[in-house]
Design an enzyme around this catalytic site. Structure first.
Site, PDB file in Angstrom:
ATOM      1  N   ARG A 170      -4.127  51.737   1.690  1.00  0.00           N
ATOM      2  CA  ARG A 170      -4.499  53.141   1.517  1.00  0.00           C
ATOM      3  C   ARG A 170      -6.015  53.247   1.541  1.00  0.00           C
ATOM      4  NH1 ARG A 170      -2.539  55.494  -3.947  1.00  0.00           N
ATOM      5  NH2 ARG A 170      -4.257  54.193  -4.529  1.00  0.00           N
TER       6      ARG A 170
ATOM      7  N   LYS B 267       4.607  35.495  -6.337  1.00  0.00           N
ATOM      8  CA  LYS B 267       5.015  35.753  -7.714  1.00  0.00           C
ATOM      9  C   LYS B 267       4.139  36.850  -8.321  1.00  0.00           C
ATOM     10  CE  LYS B 267       2.189  32.492 -10.206  1.00  0.00           C
ATOM     11  NZ  LYS B 267       1.327  33.426 -10.859  1.00  0.00           N
TER      12      LYS B 267
ATOM     13  N   HIS C  84       2.328  28.474  -4.831  1.00  0.00           N
ATOM     14  CA  HIS C  84       1.290  27.729  -4.116  1.00  0.00           C
ATOM     15  C   HIS C  84       1.171  26.282  -4.582  1.00  0.00           C
ATOM     16  CE1 HIS C  84      -1.381  28.778  -7.479  1.00  0.00           C
ATOM     17  NE2 HIS C  84      -2.203  27.855  -7.039  1.00  0.00           N
TER      18      HIS C  84
ATOM     19  N   LYS D 206       0.384  22.121  -2.449  1.00  0.00           N
ATOM     20  CA  LYS D 206      -0.668  21.142  -2.765  1.00  0.00           C
ATOM     21  C   LYS D 206      -0.215  19.753  -2.324  1.00  0.00           C
ATOM     22  CE  LYS D 206      -2.379  23.722  -6.784  1.00  0.00           C
ATOM     23  NZ  LYS D 206      -3.783  24.050  -6.659  1.00  0.00           N
TER      24      LYS D 206
ATOM     25  N   GLU E  87      -6.706  25.237 -17.635  1.00  0.00           N
ATOM     26  CA  GLU E  87      -7.792  25.905 -16.907  1.00  0.00           C
ATOM     27  C   GLU E  87      -8.955  26.122 -17.856  1.00  0.00           C
ATOM     28  OE1 GLU E  87      -6.387  28.828 -13.686  1.00  0.00           O
ATOM     29  OE2 GLU E  87      -5.088  29.195 -15.388  1.00  0.00           O
TER      30      GLU E  87
ATOM     31  N   ASP F 150       3.363  33.436 -16.217  1.00  0.00           N
ATOM     32  CA  ASP F 150       2.395  33.268 -15.126  1.00  0.00           C
ATOM     33  C   ASP F 150       2.479  31.870 -14.519  1.00  0.00           C
ATOM     34  OD1 ASP F 150       0.186  33.986 -13.491  1.00  0.00           O
ATOM     35  OD2 ASP F 150      -1.205  32.993 -14.869  1.00  0.00           O
TER      36      ASP F 150
ATOM     37  N   HIS G 111       5.099  27.345 -11.443  1.00  0.00           N
ATOM     38  CA  HIS G 111       4.443  26.076 -11.088  1.00  0.00           C
ATOM     39  C   HIS G 111       4.972  24.903 -11.921  1.00  0.00           C
ATOM     40  CE1 HIS G 111       1.968  28.870  -9.065  1.00  0.00           C
ATOM     41  NE2 HIS G 111       1.068  29.074 -10.003  1.00  0.00           N
TER      42      HIS G 111
ATOM     43  N   LYS H 297      -5.453  28.953 -20.671  1.00  0.00           N
ATOM     44  CA  LYS H 297      -6.763  29.328 -20.141  1.00  0.00           C
ATOM     45  C   LYS H 297      -7.811  28.993 -21.196  1.00  0.00           C
ATOM     46  CE  LYS H 297      -5.112  32.518 -16.762  1.00  0.00           C
ATOM     47  NZ  LYS H 297      -5.261  31.900 -15.440  1.00  0.00           N
TER      48      LYS H 297
HETATM   49  C1  BG6 Z   1      -1.858  31.273 -10.386  1.00  0.00           C
HETATM   50  C2  BG6 Z   1      -1.917  31.954 -11.720  1.00  0.00           C
HETATM   51  O1  BG6 Z   1      -0.534  31.192  -9.937  1.00  0.00           O
HETATM   52  O2  BG6 Z   1      -2.402  29.974 -10.479  1.00  0.00           O
HETATM   53  C3  BG6 Z   1      -3.331  31.993 -12.236  1.00  0.00           C
HETATM   54  O3  BG6 Z   1      -1.434  33.284 -11.591  1.00  0.00           O
HETATM   55  C4  BG6 Z   1      -3.944  30.616 -12.213  1.00  0.00           C
HETATM   56  O4  BG6 Z   1      -3.377  32.536 -13.544  1.00  0.00           O
HETATM   57  C5  BG6 Z   1      -3.766  29.965 -10.837  1.00  0.00           C
HETATM   58  O5  BG6 Z   1      -5.317  30.747 -12.502  1.00  0.00           O
HETATM   59  C6  BG6 Z   1      -4.262  28.550 -10.822  1.00  0.00           C
HETATM   60  O6  BG6 Z   1      -4.120  28.003  -9.555  1.00  0.00           O
HETATM   61  P1  BG6 Z   1      -4.832  26.623  -9.206  1.00  0.00           P
HETATM   62  O7  BG6 Z   1      -4.367  26.320  -7.825  1.00  0.00           O
HETATM   63  O8  BG6 Z   1      -6.310  26.869  -9.301  1.00  0.00           O
HETATM   64  O9  BG6 Z   1      -4.382  25.626 -10.223  1.00  0.00           O
END
Ligand code: BG6
Length: 520
Positions: A70, A177, A207, A211, A245, A264, A269, A367
């Site tokens: 948009r 997701k 994702h 990896k 993280e 999340d 993952h 985090k």
């Molecule tokens: C995402 C999460 O799927 O993965 C994020 O939503 C997270 O919160 C991220 O920061 C981390 O990805 P990676 O590849 O940096 O470990």
């Protein structure tokens, strides 16, 4: 279909053996339509990955990317957005000639998701690209948008004849997701997609599966003789899966508040990592065989009955990260100051099958922890008998195999060794495999691999809806338990200092079992 065109939509040189996995796999004629072009995901991951693929020669020369949003943009405005995203975030070097070729295939269609005219324009744009760029009717629709809009968009794709090419060309949909926020909503979401696209055309991105180090779990387990004989309850004491993280939630408060660390990261993952570590050998490295094994092991996962003892959650408090003072979770912009959303979650899981009975799997993510690290640690039982004096083995801990997913990609084997000298003193040592030391190739970004696989129609690295639903089935009781605690105003998420390794309750959770989290 030309003889050189594979059923999957990729191209092969007739003189080469298509089974030879060492040859680069190049996508056949195709294009992609990207919804959500202004979001973080598009700019930081999707657009750069497309450029990187083009730069590596893995996209067809006529590849086209259509942005839909948009915004009152012309094609050139969209091209500028893609250009800036590529410059800022691409992994590979910027080359003018690659960019020029790629940018010739960029188009923009302005519109809302409920705007019929815009979807008609989208259809015409895609048809024009088939003529101008030779995309041959093959198009992927990448929904980098909140799931609440999936239904609207796929409905429009169907209504406007975009979901089905009606020829031997393909149409695919890519979703990101969160796949729902619990089992029920995930089932509803899957239904929305299933109504429009056949299962083989739906690609769900987790994702982590893109990896290299995650794919290597299967290579390591099933291409060697060394590990599998000890990969069971006879030898393994427990498994720790950590995704830590150092960053906070950044500008993602809108997405994160109400979602939290378990939804999340653990739902997708970490449970995918658990499945790859714990599953039985698949009959082949193909999507169906992998799904069968992952589904089987996820079906065997059970939560301990006392969730108060088997889970922990926390919120980061103000503190220091990388030498900089940082705010606490509740002080972050956009977060409700009374939020009970967790930025740290830990959970203990059991796998009720012969291989893993009695071996707990501890999963944690958070985090603003001490550093960014993702690893899977297989911690082995102590030797049943030590023919040494207790003093000699005072510094010996458990053997462990650590799969270092990131950032320092590789594997470490920890075992006891004699300290040189006149005494018998035994101490832990590490044997290391580092990707950087063994391979000259650098690892591609997960999104490069996954987007390429999707364009090739190669699905092993994409979770099927059964896996997604099973993961919610595992996590839902934990989320309900925490929600009940919130309602009753009991045990809110425990604050932990930014830069630490999480709340004390997570340490206590392992201490009760006579174990401790690793400090990676
Ligand atoms: C995402 C999460 O799927 O993965 C994020 O939503 C997270 O919160 C991220 O920061 C981390 O990805 P990676 O590849 O940096 O470990």
């Amino acid at each position: 279909m030309s003889p050189a065109k594979q059923a999957s939509g990729g191209w092969t040189n007739p003189l080469r053996d298509p089974q030879d996995r060492r040859l680069p796999r190049i996508a056949g004629p195709c294009g992609m339509v990207l919804f959500g072009v202004t979001g973080d995901l598009s700019r930081k991951k999707v657009m750069p990955a497309i450029y990187d693929l083009a730069n590596r020669g893995l996209l067809p020369p006529g590849f086209s990317l259509v942005g839909f949003a948009r915004r009152d943009w012309a094609d050139q405005d969209f091209a500028q957005i893609v250009h800036d995203a590529v410059k800022a975030n691409a992994r590979t070097e910027f080359r003018e000639e690659v960019w020029e070729q790629l940018s010739e295939g960029l188009r923009f269609v302005p519109g809302n998701f409920d705007d019929d005219e815009a979807f008609d324009t989208l259809r015409r744009t895609v048809e024009e690209l088939d003529q101008q760029r030779g995309t041959d009717g093959n198009h992927a629709f990448y929904l980098a948008i909140p799931p609440a809009f999936f239904g609207d968009v796929v409905g429009q794709l169907r209504e406007h004849g975009l979901a089905d090419s009606g020829t031997d060309a393909w149409r695919r949909v890519v979703v990101e997701k969160p796949f729902g926020h619990d089992l029920e909503s995930a089932q509803a979401l899957n239904q929305v997609l299933d109504d429009v696209f056949p299962p083989g055309s739906i690609f769900r991105i987790d994702h982590y599966l893109g990896k290299e180090t995650v794919q290597n779990i299967l290579a390591m387990r099933f291409a060697n003789t060394l590990f599998e004989p000890i990969w069971n309850a006879n030898y393994v004491d427990h498994v720790q899966i950590t995704m830590a993280e150092d960053v906070g939630i950044g500008g993602r408060a809108g997405y994160y508040d109400g979602i939290g660390a378990a939804r999340d990261v653990i739902q997708n993952h970490l449970l995918q990592l658990l499945a790859l570590v714990a599953m039985e050998e698949p009959t082949a490295f193909d999507a169906e065989a992998l799904r069968i094994e992952k589904q089987k092991v996820l079906s065997s996962v059970v939560l301990p009955s006392r969730l108060d003892l088997a889970t922990a959650r926390g919120q980061y408090a103000p503190g220091w990260s990388g030498g900089v003072q940082v705010p606490g979770f509740l002080d972050e912009e956009g977060i409700d100051p009374h939020s009970t959303t967790e930025s740290y979650a830990a959970v203990k899981l059991n796998i009720e099958n012969r291989r893993w009975a009695g071996v707990p799997f501890y999963l944690r993510t958070g985090k603003r922890l001490g550093r960014r690290v993702t690893e899977v640690a297989i911690v082995f039982k102590r030797a049943p008998h030590l023919p040494f004096s207790p003093l000699s083995t005072e510094e010996l801990t458990s053997n462990a195999l650590v799969i270092r997913v990131q950032p320092d990609e590789g594997m470490t084997l920890r075992f006891g060794s004699k300290v040189p000298g006149t005494q018998m003193e035994i101490r832990d040592v590490n044997m290391d495999f580092a990707y950087g030391g063994s391979f000259t190739e650098t690892s591609p970004e997960a999104y490069e691999r996954l987007i390429l696989d999707m364009l090739l129609g190669d699905p092993p690295l994409f979770p099927r809806h059964q896996e997604v639903e099973l993961s919610w089935r595992i996590l839902d009781p934990v989320l309900d338990f925490w929600a009940r605690q919130d309602e009753e105003g009991r045990t809110p998420p425990e604050p932990y200092p930014s830069g630490s390794w999480g709340p004390a309750s997570a340490d206590e959770m392992l201490a009760r079992d006579g174990r401790a989290w690793r400090r990676p």
